[in-house]
Design a protein around this motif. Structure first.
Motif, short mmCIF file in Angstrom:
data_model
loop_
_atom_site.label_atom_id
_atom_site.label_comp_id
_atom_site.label_asym_id
_atom_site.label_seq_id
_atom_site.Cartn_x
_atom_site.Cartn_y
_atom_site.Cartn_z
N ALA A 317 -16.11 0.77 -6.52
CA ALA A 317 -15.05 0.20 -5.68
C ALA A 317 -13.67 0.60 -6.22
CB ALA A 317 -15.17 -1.32 -5.63
N ALA A 318 -13.51 0.51 -7.55
CA ALA A 318 -12.24 0.90 -8.16
C ALA A 318 -11.96 2.38 -7.87
CB ALA A 318 -12.27 0.64 -9.67
N GLY A 319 -13.00 3.21 -7.94
CA GLY A 319 -12.83 4.63 -7.66
C GLY A 319 -12.30 4.88 -6.26
N THR A 320 -12.88 4.18 -5.28
CA THR A 320 -12.40 4.39 -3.90
C THR A 320 -11.03 3.76 -3.70
OG1 THR A 320 -13.69 2.51 -3.12
CG2 THR A 320 -14.69 4.69 -2.88
N GLY A 321 -10.70 2.72 -4.49
CA GLY A 321 -9.34 2.15 -4.42
C GLY A 321 -8.30 3.17 -4.85
N CYS A 322 -8.62 3.90 -5.91
CA CYS A 322 -7.75 4.99 -6.37
C CYS A 322 -7.60 6.03 -5.26
CB CYS A 322 -8.34 5.60 -7.63
SG CYS A 322 -7.84 7.28 -7.96
N MET A 323 -8.72 6.40 -4.65
CA MET A 323 -8.69 7.41 -3.57
C MET A 323 -7.80 6.94 -2.42
SD MET A 323 -12.74 8.32 -3.47
CE MET A 323 -12.73 9.11 -1.87
N ALA A 324 -7.91 5.65 -2.08
CA ALA A 324 -7.13 5.12 -0.94
C ALA A 324 -5.63 5.22 -1.22
CB ALA A 324 -7.53 3.68 -0.67
N ALA A 325 -5.23 4.89 -2.45
CA ALA A 325 -3.80 4.97 -2.78
C ALA A 325 -3.32 6.42 -2.71
CB ALA A 325 -3.55 4.39 -4.17
N LEU A 326 -4.14 7.35 -3.22
CA LEU A 326 -3.75 8.77 -3.16
C LEU A 326 -3.69 9.25 -1.70
CD1 LEU A 326 -5.81 10.21 -6.18
CD2 LEU A 326 -3.39 9.58 -6.12
N ASP A 327 -4.67 8.80 -0.90
CA ASP A 327 -4.65 9.17 0.53
C ASP A 327 -3.41 8.60 1.22
OD1 ASP A 327 -7.02 10.62 0.39
OD2 ASP A 327 -8.29 8.97 1.10
N ALA A 328 -3.06 7.36 0.87
CA ALA A 328 -1.87 6.73 1.49
C ALA A 328 -0.60 7.46 1.07
CB ALA A 328 -1.80 5.25 1.09
N GLU A 329 -0.53 7.81 -0.19
CA GLU A 329 0.66 8.53 -0.69
C GLU A 329 0.83 9.85 0.06
OE1 GLU A 329 0.30 9.66 -4.77
OE2 GLU A 329 2.34 10.44 -4.87
N ARG A 330 -0.27 10.59 0.22
CA ARG A 330 -0.20 11.89 0.92
C ARG A 330 0.19 11.68 2.38
NH1 ARG A 330 -5.45 13.72 -2.23
NH2 ARG A 330 -4.36 14.07 -4.18
N TYR A 331 -0.38 10.65 2.98
CA TYR A 331 -0.06 10.38 4.39
C TYR A 331 1.43 10.06 4.54
CZ TYR A 331 0.61 7.47 8.52
OH TYR A 331 1.11 6.94 9.67
N LEU A 332 1.93 9.19 3.68
CA LEU A 332 3.35 8.79 3.79
C LEU A 332 4.26 9.99 3.55
CD1 LEU A 332 3.12 5.35 1.96
CD2 LEU A 332 3.56 5.70 4.39
N GLY A 333 3.87 10.84 2.58
CA GLY A 333 4.67 12.04 2.31
C GLY A 333 4.68 12.97 3.51
N ALA A 334 3.47 13.18 4.10
CA ALA A 334 3.37 14.10 5.23
C ALA A 334 4.13 13.58 6.44
CB ALA A 334 1.90 14.30 5.59
N MET A 335 4.21 12.27 6.58
CA MET A 335 4.91 11.66 7.73
C MET A 335 6.40 11.46 7.44
SD MET A 335 2.53 11.14 10.03
CE MET A 335 3.06 9.87 11.17
N ASP A 336 6.83 11.89 6.26
CA ASP A 336 8.23 11.70 5.86
C ASP A 336 8.63 10.23 5.79
OD1 ASP A 336 9.66 13.75 4.95
OD2 ASP A 336 10.45 14.41 6.89
N LEU A 337 7.65 9.41 5.44
CA LEU A 337 7.93 7.97 5.36
C LEU A 337 8.18 7.57 3.91
CD1 LEU A 337 5.22 6.79 7.91
CD2 LEU A 337 7.69 6.54 8.17
#
Ligand code: NDP
Length: 338
Positions: A317-337
């Protein structure tokens, strides 16, 4: 119902003062980069990573702050704790680490979500709304229980819903498990390697588990199956000493002396909030794109047990939590948010 407020009064394991201050500071119509829903290993790990990436995450803890680990005793299989750690203390450690990184950890339940437009919206305690550029869902799953008074009373004292977590404590002893699905078979096999004997209670004359799992259980010598049998009572005053079982066809009751009782009758993902909004399988587990934590809505991510019915471990669960934060960071960066 305002679960967050109720927990203010009823919980005992963590600090009140901090939470009360945060409740008072919480404003309506707030907008955040990253909203995290849920406070088990997945949610806190997402918070640690998101905070370190300067996403200024806000995490709502939900009805059971700390999640399922707060109802276990000692955790021995989480790397980094060579001497083991009590489940509730481990979750306090996770929470403090997330706070130290700057995550805003709050009491409160997310009671409704609206992902139909951006920013996303979440209702807190049926009172206020918060807006978020990205959302990480880490609401976990809950083990199903039989509902017996003795099962509740002896929970953590020989009654457990996780053989992988607690089986080790009963090495060389006789134990019982109830359930007849893949989880029960998998856990019975796991226990059979540790314990002298595993008594397996199946409520019908057949098992639900896949044929291959059933075959493995049936050929394991130290697993004894009790067909058409249900649990009448877990025996013991302050720890499990036995089990009273009832034959569902004859009504006859008998007692077995043993040291632990494992309940493996399924889990329920805590996903009802997202029904009709996010893709989920027939059991309610959120569906994520393979190898990612992306749901069917861009900017909404899911991690931990709410999207994992196979592994269900704190470390995974902790591993996928890390993945989710990295996915969110990339999404926000790509959306210029961000
Ligand atoms: P399931 O819902 O598949 O099985 C639950 C079992 O518990 C059933 O046998 C059911 O009996 C029994 N049960 C339910 N309530 C009671 C009760 N009150 N008293 C006694 N017995 C009860 O849950 P699982 O957790 O086993 O599996 C969930 C999903 O995860 C499944 O799709 C499974 O295939 C999958 N899974 C896959 C794994 C893998 O691929 N390695 C490992 C683990 C799970 P009854 O049959 O009579 O309804």
């Amino acid at each position: 119902m305002l679960f967050g407020k109720i927990l203010h009064l009823s919980t005992s394991y963590t600090n009140f003062e901090h939470r009360q201050i945060i409740d008072i500071n919480m404003s309506a119509n707030e907008k955040v980069h990253c909203l995290i829903i849920g406070s088990g290993p997945a949610g806190y790990t997402a918070a640690i990573y998101a905070a370190r990436a300067n996403l200024k995450p806000v995490l709502y803890q939900g009805m059971q702050p700390g999640g399922q680990l707060t109802i276990t005793t000692e955790v021995e299989n989480y790397p980094g704790y060579p001497n083991g750690i009590m489940g509730p203390q481990m979750m306090v450690d996770f929470e403090q680490q997330a706070q130290r990184m700057g995550a805003d950890i709050r009491w409160g339940m997310v009671t409704k979500v609206d992902f139909s437009s951006r920013p996303f919206k979440a209702e807190i305690d049926e009172e206020t709304w918060i807006e978020a550029d990205s959302v990480i869902i880490a609401t976990g799953a809950s083990a199903k229980w039989l509902g017996l008074e003795s099962e509740q009373r002896l929970n953590g004292h020989g009654v457990s819903a996780c053989a992988v977590c607690d089986g080790f404590f009963f090495k060389g002893k006789e134990v019982a498990i109830v359930g007849a699905g893949d989880t029960a078979c998998e856990e019975a096999l796991y226990l059979s390697k540790l314990c002298s004997k595993v008594h397996m209670l199946v409520r019908r004359g057949e098992m639900r588990a896949s044929k291959v799992m059933q075959a493995r259980v049936l050929k394991t010598e130290n697993i004894q199956i009790y067909w058409n049998s249900e649990t009448a009572e877990v025996l013991g005053d302050d720890h499990v000493t036995g089990l009273r079982i009832r034959n569902t066809e004859t009504g006859a009751e008998s007692d077995i002396a043993l040291s632990a009782f494992f309940v493996a009758i399924g889990h329920e993902p805590n996903s009802s909030l997202f029904r009709g909004i996010l893709d989920m399988d027939e059991q309610g587990y959120l569906i994520t794109q393979p190898g990612t934590t992306k749901t069917n809505i861009e900017g909404v991510f899911a991690c931990g047990d709410v999207q994992d019915k196979i592994y269900r471990q704190a470390v995974s669960a902790a591993g996928t939590g890390c993945m989710a934060a990295l996915d969110a960071e990339r999404y926000l960066g790509a959306m210029d948010l961000h």
